[in-house]
Write a protein that holds these residues in place. Structure first.
Motif, PDB file in Angstrom:
ATOM      1  N   VAL A 277      47.794  45.610  33.879  1.00 55.53           N
ATOM      2  CA  VAL A 277      47.331  45.655  35.274  1.00 55.53           C
ATOM      3  C   VAL A 277      48.349  44.948  36.170  1.00 55.53           C
ATOM      4  CG1 VAL A 277      44.887  45.721  34.646  1.00 55.53           C
ATOM      5  CG2 VAL A 277      45.992  43.524  35.077  1.00 55.53           C
ATOM      6  N   SER A 278      48.269  45.227  37.472  1.00 55.84           N
ATOM      7  CA  SER A 278      49.158  44.570  38.438  1.00 55.84           C
ATOM      8  C   SER A 278      48.406  43.464  39.155  1.00 55.84           C
ATOM      9  CB  SER A 278      49.628  45.554  39.507  1.00 55.84           C
ATOM     10  OG  SER A 278      50.318  46.608  38.901  1.00 55.84           O
ATOM     11  N   VAL A 279      49.071  42.352  39.345  1.00 58.89           N
ATOM     12  CA  VAL A 279      48.466  41.221  40.059  1.00 58.89           C
ATOM     13  C   VAL A 279      49.370  40.855  41.238  1.00 58.89           C
ATOM     14  CG1 VAL A 279      47.651  38.849  39.879  1.00 58.89           C
ATOM     15  CG2 VAL A 279      47.439  40.390  37.912  1.00 58.89           C
ATOM     16  N   LYS A 280      48.751  40.773  42.414  1.00 56.96           N
ATOM     17  CA  LYS A 280      49.520  40.498  43.635  1.00 56.96           C
ATOM     18  C   LYS A 280      49.531  39.004  43.972  1.00 56.96           C
ATOM     19  CE  LYS A 280      47.181  44.430  45.509  1.00 56.96           C
ATOM     20  NZ  LYS A 280      46.573  45.061  46.665  1.00 56.96           N
ATOM     21  N   PHE A 281      50.590  38.596  44.638  1.00 56.14           N
ATOM     22  CA  PHE A 281      50.689  37.211  45.124  1.00 56.14           C
ATOM     23  C   PHE A 281      51.310  37.182  46.511  1.00 56.14           C
ATOM     24  CE2 PHE A 281      50.732  36.698  40.507  1.00 56.14           C
ATOM     25  CZ  PHE A 281      49.863  35.634  40.328  1.00 56.14           C
ATOM     26  N   GLY A 282      50.858  36.241  47.327  1.00 57.19           N
ATOM     27  CA  GLY A 282      51.508  35.947  48.605  1.00 57.19           C
ATOM     28  C   GLY A 282      51.373  37.044  49.643  1.00 57.19           C
ATOM     29  N   GLY A 283      52.278  37.031  50.593  1.00 58.11           N
ATOM     30  CA  GLY A 283      52.289  38.060  51.629  1.00 58.11           C
ATOM     31  C   GLY A 283      51.227  37.834  52.700  1.00 58.11           C
ATOM     32  N   ARG A 284      50.651  38.951  53.195  1.00 61.10           N
ATOM     33  CA  ARG A 284      49.733  38.858  54.332  1.00 61.10           C
ATOM     34  C   ARG A 284      48.645  39.930  54.208  1.00 61.10           C
ATOM     35  NH1 ARG A 284      51.422  43.226  57.285  1.00 61.10           N
ATOM     36  NH2 ARG A 284      53.446  43.971  56.555  1.00 61.10           N
TER      37      ARG A 284
ATOM     38  N   PHE B 239      45.199  35.260  35.411  1.00 63.15           N
ATOM     39  CA  PHE B 239      44.366  35.723  34.279  1.00 63.15           C
ATOM     40  C   PHE B 239      42.987  36.168  34.745  1.00 63.15           C
ATOM     41  CE2 PHE B 239      40.894  33.151  32.453  1.00 63.15           C
ATOM     42  CZ  PHE B 239      41.025  31.901  33.043  1.00 63.15           C
ATOM     43  N   VAL B 240      42.510  35.558  35.828  1.00 59.28           N
ATOM     44  CA  VAL B 240      41.207  35.960  36.370  1.00 59.28           C
ATOM     45  C   VAL B 240      41.285  37.380  36.933  1.00 59.28           C
ATOM     46  CG1 VAL B 240      39.725  35.529  38.362  1.00 59.28           C
ATOM     47  CG2 VAL B 240      40.274  33.661  36.779  1.00 59.28           C
ATOM     48  N   SER B 241      42.342  37.665  37.665  1.00 51.47           N
ATOM     49  CA  SER B 241      42.489  38.995  38.236  1.00 51.47           C
ATOM     50  C   SER B 241      42.653  40.037  37.134  1.00 51.47           C
ATOM     51  CB  SER B 241      43.687  39.027  39.198  1.00 51.47           C
ATOM     52  OG  SER B 241      43.821  40.326  39.732  1.00 51.47           O
ATOM     53  N   CYS B 242      43.470  39.704  36.126  1.00 49.81           N
ATOM     54  CA  CYS B 242      43.628  40.612  34.985  1.00 49.81           C
ATOM     55  C   CYS B 242      42.273  40.899  34.349  1.00 49.81           C
ATOM     56  CB  CYS B 242      44.541  39.990  33.926  1.00 49.81           C
ATOM     57  SG  CYS B 242      46.269  39.913  34.391  1.00 49.81           S
ATOM     58  N   ALA B 243      41.487  39.846  34.135  1.00 51.64           N
ATOM     59  CA  ALA B 243      40.207  39.989  33.443  1.00 51.64           C
ATOM     60  C   ALA B 243      39.254  40.870  34.252  1.00 51.64           C
ATOM     61  CB  ALA B 243      39.593  38.617  33.198  1.00 51.64           C
ATOM     62  N   LEU B 244      39.131  40.599  35.537  1.00 51.37           N
ATOM     63  CA  LEU B 244      38.176  41.366  36.349  1.00 51.37           C
ATOM     64  C   LEU B 244      38.619  42.822  36.495  1.00 51.37           C
ATOM     65  CD1 LEU B 244      37.211  38.672  39.005  1.00 51.37           C
ATOM     66  CD2 LEU B 244      35.712  39.638  37.247  1.00 51.37           C
ATOM     67  N   GLN B 245      39.909  43.040  36.653  1.00 54.65           N
ATOM     68  CA  GLN B 245      40.394  44.431  36.721  1.00 54.65           C
ATOM     69  C   GLN B 245      40.124  45.152  35.407  1.00 54.65           C
ATOM     70  OE1 GLN B 245      44.206  45.370  38.679  1.00 54.65           O
ATOM     71  NE2 GLN B 245      44.438  43.175  39.033  1.00 54.65           N
TER      72      GLN B 245
ATOM     73  N   PRO C  92      38.748  29.034  36.100  1.00 55.15           N
ATOM     74  CA  PRO C  92      38.672  30.428  36.539  1.00 55.15           C
ATOM     75  C   PRO C  92      37.794  30.659  37.779  1.00 55.15           C
ATOM     76  CG  PRO C  92      37.317  30.076  34.568  1.00 55.15           C
ATOM     77  CD  PRO C  92      37.721  28.731  35.077  1.00 55.15           C
ATOM     78  N   ALA C  93      37.493  29.609  38.554  1.00 54.58           N
ATOM     79  CA  ALA C  93      36.524  29.749  39.653  1.00 54.58           C
ATOM     80  C   ALA C  93      36.983  30.716  40.751  1.00 54.58           C
ATOM     81  CB  ALA C  93      36.203  28.381  40.261  1.00 54.58           C
ATOM     82  N   ILE C  94      38.269  30.941  40.849  1.00 54.20           N
ATOM     83  CA  ILE C  94      38.779  31.890  41.847  1.00 54.20           C
ATOM     84  C   ILE C  94      38.207  33.293  41.594  1.00 54.20           C
ATOM     85  CG2 ILE C  94      40.879  32.400  40.498  1.00 54.20           C
ATOM     86  CD1 ILE C  94      40.653  32.244  44.330  1.00 54.20           C
TER      87      ILE C  94
ATOM     88  N   ARG D 192      36.834  40.435  46.502  1.00 57.12           N
ATOM     89  CA  ARG D 192      37.961  41.212  47.030  1.00 57.12           C
ATOM     90  C   ARG D 192      38.028  42.597  46.388  1.00 57.12           C
ATOM     91  NH1 ARG D 192      42.956  42.968  45.980  1.00 57.12           N
ATOM     92  NH2 ARG D 192      42.854  42.228  43.816  1.00 57.12           N
ATOM     93  N   LEU D 193      37.871  42.638  45.077  1.00 56.29           N
ATOM     94  CA  LEU D 193      37.956  43.935  44.390  1.00 56.29           C
ATOM     95  C   LEU D 193      36.852  44.868  44.874  1.00 56.29           C
ATOM     96  CD1 LEU D 193      38.776  42.610  40.800  1.00 56.29           C
ATOM     97  CD2 LEU D 193      40.274  44.046  42.205  1.00 56.29           C
ATOM     98  N   LEU D 194      35.639  44.329  45.016  1.00 59.05           N
ATOM     99  CA  LEU D 194      34.524  45.182  45.445  1.00 59.05           C
ATOM    100  C   LEU D 194      34.665  45.588  46.913  1.00 59.05           C
ATOM    101  CD1 LEU D 194      31.525  43.362  43.666  1.00 59.05           C
ATOM    102  CD2 LEU D 194      32.757  45.404  42.896  1.00 59.05           C
TER     103      LEU D 194
END
Ligand code: GL7
Length: 839
Positions: free
Chosen positions: A198-205, A304-310, A339-341, A348-350
Motif C-alpha cells: 500500500v502507499s502511505v502519504k506524508f507531509g504536503g497540504r 504502520f497504522v495507515s498500512c493496517a487500515l488500508q 497506534p492512536a493515530i 480520513r479514509l472513510l
C-alpha cells in the motif's frame, strides 16, 4: 489485476506427505530434503545454522497447511476479526513454540537424535525477532498465542523493524549497545506479500475539490509517498488448526531508482529516495515508557497504522462487504497510544477516500476501536507538537480539530462551561506550547478503555483519565494481563510440565485453571521430592549459563533470588542491591554468621539515553565484583548480572527461581507479567502491593507471598505530608552504612564521584521512596531466609503458587477481551472441511 477467489477445494493435502506428515521417518526425510533443496547443502558441508534452517522450513511446511486452510475458512465465512495494532511484538524464537503448538516436539527430537543432531543446539541457533522493548511487546506476543489457541480470527499488525531492540554487552560494568541484526541470516518464518503493498502519504497540504456528485471533498496533496510491504508470519494455536497472521510492514521507496537523477550523473542521488524511505522501518526506538518527540517515531506510528487500515479496507472490498460494516468485520485494539493515530486515519479514509459523511464515519470509528492503557507514568504520555504534527499529517490535524470541537461541545452540554475541565479534556494541550494528546484521541475514538490490572484500572479512573471517566464512565473496564503457559511453562520448563501432566493429565495446558488439581499433592512427600529435584536441575542449568556468560560460579543449593526486567528507577533494582550490600555487611561484621546462602541474579536492558538506569547496572556490577571476590563471603552470597536479557535468555531463568523480586514503588507498575511467569514456575514472590502483584497474592494466598512496603495510599499521603528521605538514612545505621559505602567509593576503587548522582538522588528527592521501604524490605527478606530453611514449608508454598496461578493465563485475559470488548467468537478450522469445501 483480478484476484482469484479462493475455493476451499483448492487448498489442503489429501494424504500425509513430506510437507505435512509428522511421523519420525517422514520428518527425517523432509528435513534432509529441505537441507538439500532450500539450504543447498548436504550433511558433510552443513553448518548448525543450515540444520536449524532445514528444520525451520520443515516445521513451516506443516504450519502452511494450517495457515492456508485458516485463511480459506475466514474468507469463506467472512469472519469477524480482531486486529491487534501494536508498535511492538516481542515474539521470541518461533521454532520451539511451533513444535509445542503442533504437538510434534517429541517426534522431532527423536528424528534429530536419529540423525545424530541435538535439537537443543538447533533451537539455540534461532536469532529471535526482538521487535519490542519489554512487557508491552511481550504481552502482544502472548495474546497472539492465546487468540490462535482459542480459534479467534486475528490479524496482528505492526512494524518489521530491520533492527530490533539492541543487543546488550557489559564492558567494564557498563552497558554497551550493539545493533541487533536479526535478519542477517534470513528469516524462515516470514513470507513477503508485495502484491498487497500500500502507499502511505506524508507531509504536503490539503485542498478542496468537487467530487463527481458536485460535493466538496478534501484532497491531501502529500510531500512524499512511501510504500508499505507486508511480511506475514503464521501464528499457530496450541493443538488446533488455527494459524492466524502477524503482518509486519516494511517501508520502501515507490521507485527505488531515480533515473532522472542517474541520467544527470548523480549516482548517489539516484538511490537517495530509497535510502530515506527505508529509514522509516530501520530501527525500534529502545525507550521503555518514555516517549521521545522524534519525527521518525511519529512517521513509524502513522506508517504502520495507515498500512493496517488500508489492508483491512482491501479485505472488506475483496469479501464484498460494505464499508458501513467496518466495525462489524473488525474489532481493532490499540496497544497503548502508539497506534492512536488510527482514530484520525480511519476517519480520513472513510471521509476523503470513500466519501462517507462525518456522522456515520464517526459512529463506525468509535465502534471499531478499543484502547488499552499500559502505564500511568507521566513521561510515557505521548504528545506531539502541533508544528511537527501539522507538517507531517496536515489532514489528520484538521480531522482532530473537528473531532475535538464536536467532543468539547458535548462536554459543554453535559457539564456547562467549566473551562478548567474543558482544557483538561481537550485533545490539544495548550499549557506549555501546543501538543496533540494521543491518549485523549484514543479515549474519544474508542468504545472501551481498559487498564491492565485491577489497581491500574482503578488508578486510571482516579487520576490520569479521571475527566474522561466522569464524562463516559461506561467505556471503562479492566482486563488483567496474562501470559501463555505454552511458552512460559511447557517450553521453558519441560520437566515441571511433565510432572504436572503425569499427575493430572494435560488439560491444564489449554485450561490453566485445571492446574489447581495439583494442590492435593502439595504435602505429598514423593511429589514434593520430585518438585524439589526439578527446581534443582533448573538451577544447575542456570548456574552453568551464568558460569559460561559471566565467569561467576554459583551454588545451585543457595536461594536463587532473581530480578529480571527492564532497568528503571520505579522498578527499584537499586533497592535490591541495598539488600545485597546489607547482607554483605552482616557477614563481614560476623564472619561466622549462619545465613541462608543466596544467589542474587539480575538481568535487563536500560534505555540507551537513561543515565541513572545505566548507573544502576554499573552499581550492580560493582557490588558483584566486591562481593564475589571476597573470601570471607564464600558461597553465602553471590551477585550476578546476566547480560543481554531477551525472550530466549529468559526462558531458562523463570523455572530456576526460588524468589521473584517484584518490588516497584506502589502505584507505578501497571501490571507486570514477569511476576506471573515466576509464580507459575513455582517461585515465591517478594513484592509490594502494586500492579498484578495484588491479584497474584489474592490468588495464591497471603500466607504464600512475601509482602512488604508502602501502599499506593501511603505513597500519596507521605508525599503530601512532606517526604524527607535523609531522615530514614540518619535513623537507620544499616542503611546509612550501605549508602555511605556506595558514596565513599567502597565499590568503585575509591572513586567517590562515580555513584554520586545516584546517592544524591536517593538522599535528596528519592522519587521512588527506597529509603522509606528499605527496612520493611530487609525485614521481609529476613523472613524469606527463615522460611527457605524449612524445606517442606517452602516446597508446599511453591507448589501452591503454581497450583493457584490459573487466572494468569493469557487465555483467560483473551476470553475477557472477547466478551467485554471485541464481541467476537471462535471460528474452528477443520483441515478436512477446507479440503472438500463442504464445511
Ligand atoms: C507496561 C507496564 O509497565 C507493565 O507493568 C505491563 O505489564 C505491560 C503490559 O501491560 O505494559 N507498560 C509499558 O509501557 N511497558 C510495559 O511493559 C513498556
Amino acid at each position: 489485476i483480478q484476484e482469484p477467489q479462493l475455493q476451499g477445494q483448492d487448498v489442503g493435502m489429501q494424504c500425509e506427505d513430506d510437507r505435512t506428515g509428522i511421523g519420525v521417518e517422514t520428518l527425517k526425510r523432509a528435513f534432509l530434503d529441505n537441507l538439500f533443496y532450500v539450504q543447498g547443502k548436504f550433511p558433510a558441508l552443513a553448518t548448525k545454522h543450515d540444520y536449524y534452517m532445514a528444520l525451520a522450513y520443515t516445521v513451516r511446511d506443516r504450519l502452511l497447511q494450517r495457515w492456508v486452510n485458516t485463511a480459506a475458512i475466514y474468507t469463506q465465512e467472512g469472519s469477524r476479526t480482531v486486529a491487534y495494532l501494536s508498535a511492538e511484538f516481542l515474539m521470541g524464537p518461533h521454532l520451539g513454540n511451533n513444535l509445542i503448538n503442533l504437538g510434534i516436539y517429541n517426534q522431532v527430537q527423536q528424528a534429530m537424535t536419529e540423525l545424530k543432531l541435538d535439537l537443543k543446539e538447533l533451537l539455540a541457533k534461532e536469532e529471535e525477532p526482538g521487535l519490542g522493548n519489554g512487557g508491552l511487546g511481550r504481552l502482544a506476543a502472548c495474546y497472539l498465542d492465546s487468540l490462535a489457541s482459542l480459534e479467534i480470527p486475528t490479524l496482528g499488525y505492526g512494524i518489521r523493524y530491520e533492527f530490533g531492540i539492541f543487543d546488550q554487552i557489559i564492558r567494564n560494568g557498563w552497558q554497551v549497545e550493539k545493533t541487533d541484526k536479526w535478519l542477517r541470516y534470513g528469516n524462515p518464518w516470514e513470507i513477503a506479500r508485495p502484491e498487497w503493498a500500500v502507499s502511505v502519504k506524508f507531509g504536503g497540504r490539503t485542498e478542496a475539490h468537487k467530487n463527481a456528485q458536485g460535493r466538496y471533498q478534501v484532497r491531501w496533496v502529500p510531500h512524499k509517498v512511501v510504500l508499505g510491504i507486508p511480511y506475514d508470519t503464521p501464528i499457530l494455536g496450541y493443538k488446533v488448526n488455527t494459524a492466524n497472521t502477524l503482518r509486519l510492514w516494511k517501508a520502501e521507496a515507490p521507485e527505488s531508482f531515480d533515473f532522472e537523477a542517474f541520467n544527470r550523473g548523480n549516482y548517489y542521488g539516484a538511490v537517495d529516495q530509497k535510502v530515506t524511505s527505508e529509514n522509516l522501518t530501520k530501527v525500534l526506538y529502545p525507550n521503555d515508557e518514555t516517549y521521545e518527540g522524534k519525527q521518525l517515531r511519529l512517521e513509524q506510528q502513522y506508517f504502520f497504522v495507515s498500512c493496517a487500515l488500508q489492508d483491512m479496507l482491501r479485505i472488506m472490498l475483496r469479501q464484498k462487504l460494505p464499508l458501513e460494516q467496518f466495525h462489524e468485520k473488525f474489532a481493532v485494539q490499540l496497544n497503548d497510544t502508539h497506534p492512536a493515530i488510527a482514530v484520525a486515519e480511519l476517519m480520513r479514509l472513510l471521509l476523503d477516500e470513500h466519501e462517507m459523511d462525518w456522522e456515520p464515519a464517526w459512529e463506525i470509528t468509535q465502534k471499531t476501536f478499543g484502547y488499552t492503557n499500559h502505564t500511568l507514568l507521566p513521561e510515557a504520555l505521548e504528545k506531539w507538537s502541533l508544528k511537527l504534527f501539522s507538517s507531517l499529517l496536515p489532514r489528520h490535524l484538521e480531522i482532530i480539530y473537528e473531532i475535538n470541537w464536536r467532543f468539547l461541545e458535548q462536554v459543554r452540554h453535559k457539564f456547562g462551561t467549566d473551562e478548567g475541565r474543558i482544557g483538561r479534556l481537550s485533545l490539544i494541550d495548550e499549557n506549555d506550547g501546543k501538543f496533540v494528546r494521543m491518549a485523549h484521541l484514543a479515549c474519544v475514538g474508542s468504545h472501551r478503555i481498559n487498564g491492565v490490572a485491577e489497581l491500574h484500572s482503578e488508578l486510571l479512573k482516579k487520576t490520569t483519565l479521571l475527566d474522561f471517566y466522569e464524562f463516559f464512565p461506561e467505556k471503562f473496564t479492566n482486563v488483567t494481563n496474562g501470559v501463555t503457559p505454552r511458552r512460559w511453562i511447557v517450553l521453558s520448563n519441560p520437566k515441571l510440565a511433565n510432572l504436572i501432566t503425569s499427575c493430572i493429565g494435560d488439560s491444564w495446558i489449554k485450561h490453566l485453571e485445571d492446574v489447581q488439581q495439583i494442590e492435593t499433592f502439595a504435602q505429598d512427600p514423593g511429589f514434593q521430592k520430585e518438585w524439589q529435584q526439578i527446581k534443582r536441575e533448573n538451577k544447575v542449568n542456570v548456574a552453568s549459563i551464568l558460569l559460561d556468560r559471566t565467569g561467576v560460579k554459583v551454588d545451585p543449593d543457595s536461594l536463587f533470588d532473581i530480578q529480571v526486567k527492564r532497568i528503571h528507577q520505579y522498578k527499584r533494582q537499586h533497592l535490591n542491591i541495598l539488600h545485597a550490600i546489607t547482607l554483605y555487611n552482616q557477614i563481614k561484621q560476623n564472619p561466622n554468621l549462619d545465613i541462608t546462602p543466596r544467589t542474587l541474579i539480575f538481568a535487563g536492558k536500560a534505555a540507551p539515553g537513561y543515565y541513572i538506569a545505566k548507573l544502576i547496572i554499573k552499581l550492580i556490577d560493582s557490588v558483584a565484583d566486591v562481593v564475589n571476590k571476597d573470601p570471607d563471603i564464600g558461597d553465602r552470597l553471590k551477585v550476578v548480572f546476566l547480560p543481554d536479557y531477551n525472550v530466549k535468555n529468559s526462558q531458562p531463568i523463570y523455572p530456576a527461581a526460588d524468589l521473584s523480586e517484584q518490588i516497584s514503588t506502589a502505584g507505578k507498575e501497571a501490571s507486570g507479567t514477569g511476576n506471573m511467569k515466576f509464580a507459575m514456575n513455582g517461585a515465591l514472590t517478594i513484592g509490594t502491593l502494586d500492579g498484578a502483584n495484588i491479584e497474584i497474592r489474592n490468588a495464591v494466598g497471603a500466607e504464600n507471598f512475601f509482602l512488604f512496603g508502602l501502599t499506593t495510599e501511603d505513597v500519596g499521603a507521605l508525599r503530601l505530608t512532606g517526604y524527607r528521605p535523609w531522615e530514614y538514612y540518619e535513623a537507620n545505621p544499616q542503611l546509612k552504612q550501605a549508602i555511605d559505602q556506595i558514596a565513599s567509593g567502597y565499590f568503585s576503587h575509591g572513586d567517590r564521584r562515580l555513584f554520586k548522582p545516584l546517592v544524591d538522588l536517593l538522599l535528596d528527592k528519592d522519587p521512588f521512596m527506597l529509603m522509606a521501604d528499605y527496612q520493611p524490605y530487609i525485614d521481609c527478606q529476613q523472613q524469606v531466609s527463615q522460611t527457605y530453611r524449612d524445606r517442606d514449608r517452602w516446597l508446599q508454598m511453591s507448589i501452591l503458587n503454581t497450583a493457584r496461578m490459573g487466572k494468569f493465563s493469557s487465555d483467560r485475559a483473551i476470553r475477557e477481551y472477547c466478551q467485554q470488548i471485541w464481541k467476537v467468537k471462535p471460528v474452528p478450522v477443520q483441515l478436512a472441511a477446507a479440503k472438500t469445501g463442504d464445511g
